[in-house]
Design an enzyme around this catalytic site. Sequence first.
Site, PDB file in Angstrom:
ATOM      1  N   HIS A   1       0.799  -1.229   0.000  1.00  0.00           N
ATOM      2  CA  HIS A   1       0.000   0.000   0.000  1.00  0.00           C
ATOM      3  C   HIS A   1       0.827   1.272   0.000  1.00  0.00           C
ATOM      4  O   HIS A   1       0.260   2.363   0.071  1.00  0.00           O
ATOM      5  CB  HIS A   1      -0.927   0.023   1.218  1.00  0.00           C
ATOM      6  CG  HIS A   1      -2.095  -0.893   1.113  1.00  0.00           C
ATOM      7  ND1 HIS A   1      -3.237  -0.572   0.422  1.00  0.00           N
ATOM      8  CD2 HIS A   1      -2.293  -2.147   1.590  1.00  0.00           C
ATOM      9  CE1 HIS A   1      -4.095  -1.587   0.487  1.00  0.00           C
ATOM     10  NE2 HIS A   1      -3.543  -2.546   1.193  1.00  0.00           N
TER      11      HIS A   1
ATOM     12  N   LYS B   1      -8.084  13.575   5.594  1.00  0.00           N
ATOM     13  CA  LYS B   1      -7.272  12.358   5.496  1.00  0.00           C
ATOM     14  C   LYS B   1      -6.197  12.414   6.577  1.00  0.00           C
ATOM     15  O   LYS B   1      -6.056  13.426   7.271  1.00  0.00           O
ATOM     16  CB  LYS B   1      -6.657  12.196   4.111  1.00  0.00           C
ATOM     17  CG  LYS B   1      -5.862  13.385   3.614  1.00  0.00           C
ATOM     18  CD  LYS B   1      -5.391  13.169   2.179  1.00  0.00           C
ATOM     19  CE  LYS B   1      -6.530  13.269   1.204  1.00  0.00           C
ATOM     20  NZ  LYS B   1      -6.631  12.163   0.287  1.00  0.00           N
ATOM     21  N   ARG B   2      -5.460  11.344   6.695  1.00  0.00           N
ATOM     22  CA  ARG B   2      -4.360  11.307   7.653  1.00  0.00           C
ATOM     23  C   ARG B   2      -3.403  12.469   7.416  1.00  0.00           C
ATOM     24  O   ARG B   2      -3.128  12.828   6.273  1.00  0.00           O
ATOM     25  CB  ARG B   2      -3.628   9.967   7.495  1.00  0.00           C
ATOM     26  CG  ARG B   2      -2.425   9.756   8.383  1.00  0.00           C
ATOM     27  CD  ARG B   2      -1.999   8.297   8.316  1.00  0.00           C
ATOM     28  NE  ARG B   2      -1.700   7.858   6.961  1.00  0.00           N
ATOM     29  CZ  ARG B   2      -0.480   7.851   6.422  1.00  0.00           C
ATOM     30  NH1 ARG B   2       0.558   8.298   7.107  1.00  0.00           N
ATOM     31  NH2 ARG B   2      -0.285   7.407   5.190  1.00  0.00           N
TER      32      ARG B   2
ATOM     33  N   LYS C   1       0.875  14.174   1.870  1.00  0.00           N
ATOM     34  CA  LYS C   1      -0.519  14.453   1.510  1.00  0.00           C
ATOM     35  C   LYS C   1      -0.769  15.958   1.354  1.00  0.00           C
ATOM     36  O   LYS C   1      -1.818  16.380   0.895  1.00  0.00           O
ATOM     37  CB  LYS C   1      -1.462  13.829   2.530  1.00  0.00           C
ATOM     38  CG  LYS C   1      -1.410  12.298   2.497  1.00  0.00           C
ATOM     39  CD  LYS C   1      -2.353  11.673   3.500  1.00  0.00           C
ATOM     40  CE  LYS C   1      -2.237  10.147   3.501  1.00  0.00           C
ATOM     41  NZ  LYS C   1      -2.818   9.503   2.305  1.00  0.00           N
TER      42      LYS C   1
ATOM     43  N   THR D   1      -8.453   6.177  -1.498  1.00  0.00           N
ATOM     44  CA  THR D   1      -9.851   5.750  -1.641  1.00  0.00           C
ATOM     45  C   THR D   1     -10.789   6.916  -1.333  1.00  0.00           C
ATOM     46  O   THR D   1     -11.948   6.901  -1.740  1.00  0.00           O
ATOM     47  CB  THR D   1     -10.186   4.564  -0.716  1.00  0.00           C
ATOM     48  OG1 THR D   1      -9.821   4.886   0.624  1.00  0.00           O
ATOM     49  CG2 THR D   1      -9.450   3.315  -1.159  1.00  0.00           C
TER      50      THR D   1
ATOM     51  N   LYS E   1     -14.550   8.037  -2.975  1.00  0.00           N
ATOM     52  CA  LYS E   1     -15.775   8.337  -2.215  1.00  0.00           C
ATOM     53  C   LYS E   1     -16.320   9.705  -2.597  1.00  0.00           C
ATOM     54  O   LYS E   1     -17.536   9.874  -2.767  1.00  0.00           O
ATOM     55  CB  LYS E   1     -15.473   8.276  -0.717  1.00  0.00           C
ATOM     56  CG  LYS E   1     -15.100   6.902  -0.209  1.00  0.00           C
ATOM     57  CD  LYS E   1     -14.407   6.970   1.149  1.00  0.00           C
ATOM     58  CE  LYS E   1     -13.710   5.657   1.464  1.00  0.00           C
ATOM     59  NZ  LYS E   1     -12.712   5.791   2.527  1.00  0.00           N
TER      60      LYS E   1
END
Length: 810
Positions: free
Chosen positions: A356, A544-545, A550, A652, A656
């Site tokens: 991942h 998100k995390r 990110k 993901t 969504k």
Amino acid sequence: MADMAEKNRVRKNFEETLRSHFGRTLNDASKKQLYKACAMTLRDEIMGQWVESEKETKEDHRKQLYYLSIEFLTGRALRNNLINTLKEKVYAETFGEMGIDINELIELEPDAGLGNGGLGRLAACFLDSLATMGLPGHGFGLRYQYGMFKQKIVDGYQLEMPDLWLEDGNVWEIQHPEEQKEVRFGGHIIQSIEKGKTVYKHKDYITVLAVPYDTPIIGYQSERVNTLRLWSAKSAKNLDMKLFGRGDYLKASAEKELAEVISKVLYPDDNHYEGKALRLKQHYFFVSASIQCIVANFKSQYSNFRLFPEKVAIHINDTHPALAIPELMRILLDEEGLDWDTAWNITVKTFAYTNHTIMSEALERWPENLFKEQLPRIHMIVHEINERYCRSLWEYFPGQWDKIAQMAIVAYGEVRMAPLCIVGSHSVNGVAPLHTSILKNEVFKDYNKLEPLKFVNITNGVTQRRWLLLSNPGLSELLNQTIGDSWIVQPWRLKDLEPYAQDASFRDAFAKVKKGNKKRLAEYIKENNQIDLDLDSIFDVHVKRLHEYKRQLLNVLHIMHLYTELLYNPNADIHPRTFIFGGKASPGYHRAKLIIKLINTVAERIKKDKKISEILKVVYIEDYRVTLAEKIIPAADVSEQISTAGKEASGTGNMKFMLNGALTIGTMDGANIEIFKAVGADNMYIFGLTADEVNSMHRYGTYDPQTLYRENHRIKLVLDQLVNGFLNPEDTGMFMDLYRSLLYGENGNMADPYMVLADMKSYSQTQEKIGKDFQNKDLWFEKTIINTANAGYFSSDRSIREYNSGIWKL
């Protein structure tokens, strides 16, 4: 209206549960007791189907999948199970007639504290799809008493609090103490010869008992009920009453506490020896118990272990469960008496591995001394696997010691989990085409050269039942009225929606649903953040995390730019925007936590300027979790998927948001690339460097953020604001670490490794285009409808179909 006989049956069972389990009637029961009785009533209805599914699998001798994951981010179960059993309407009407709002009961259920981010949510989506598609696939993980942590934002900082999600019990789980397993740590191995065969005996070890708790996994309109089995740690020793009687209370309970801490918390901080040891124990504890259970299930039906790969598929979700490979070898060798070659052949054929991430810190490795001390027999087996593998590498790379050491499982005083997974599995997959390409051509290129057929791509997916049917009932109902409800189990049928993008009345209906969702979220934010939102503003969402790759930092620097522009030019043409953030930073990740503080500091600065706050608002929603995602995602206009190109495996969240009609602003990274192919350049907002450009800059050292700082007025302005007192006159050094990391780097590392400043101009220009496009409602909702219509490919149903046909063959 639901069937009256069915409603009477539900009411009778509910009232009986309330009496028999809580000694209460409708009139004197608390809200929590009403919730529990409701959930138990539904659970009991499922029990027969659950038992029948297990019986059928055994009688038909079906191959079974066991999905091993350190996280299962399942979210609340009651509404999901009502929807999947098609009982939502009958329960809502039954409870309504009793004067009970079932939605209030649903809100009382805590989120299961079994995960943190995309890894755990993917696992939960996969379990949903497996059950819906009638495939026998079960999850194995840890039953964390406190989850990761409950996030509070205090004075702009993240504060970690215990997540007491199990404080009031969990009605969905069934404990099975009679099936507990023994897991051994420490001690030493005595090797001897008995009857001409080498025997290994584990001595002076510490035993921890693994107690299983089973939760039913219900498919949508499916007869299949699978199982999520979670292990809780329990000391094998009882309280020392002699010590306790002498008043030595702490010592009396110390060993018990040390054993049971294994299943207390998700991801204990491993910046120190004790933390590393605890993580290693967690990983081995859950895989040892799981593999023992899997082998016992197999032996209850079969006696020939050569059938094992034909009847059992074990999937490793990232590297955390990697020790399942040597643990199966240990059982086959030491307990079942198989020879090495036979055991290894069975093991490799049984296991498959999903990678991942390409982030080096997430490719787990353990100090060999620690590994040997805690798991002496597993260390011996891993060492033997490594020796045999390195001998085979010598045939391909004779004399190339450095290359062999780089590919080895054990080298340079470390035991490496990713090579163990690759060597011990028959299939290795990435989770998006770009990610798989990077694995094959960069991260694992030498392994791929030796076994190219082993590496495959299966793009991630999300279940449309949780992320549309459950979380967005308004849009679900509109789809059902427009194209029928077949999309619930046939997600590709969402494509039937595409022609309606040109239908003005449908666009209006879609827009009305979106506004309703924004209103619902705005009410939550008003209650919890005391901020009034403009429903006509752009809801720009970044949840998100928290991690540097990110790039929440890129987002907040752009907000600072917009704010400064409005300070200098109050009449600037900027459409009102609401920037919504959410996500947790690892407790030991200082810089990620500092980014949270920066976001909240900017939010407070804007909030104090009444005129500008009519145009810009920044909201940080604390304790982001599945239940909050179900409120936030349907309300989003813009989905922030802005990771540095080449760093995000798949994502993901992007799927969504797309499913719910939000438009993506993102880099060509992870599954964004496939979304781009699905909807086209006109229906999402791509910006920034490509993965090849990022790699080239890293490889040749051509990136110079200081030049950008000197030559780009916007960049210089916002970076200076980090340290010149603009944000916090009392503490100009508060954000110095962020400033220095962007311009100068540290400890020999390059400055701005995630290319925040390199992409800032492109990002700002793309955001400007979003602002203009949003004002053309027909254009905007045409784009959103096209996104929803093309989201079917990104269903976890498709992912599971590909896993099954290409890897598991259930």
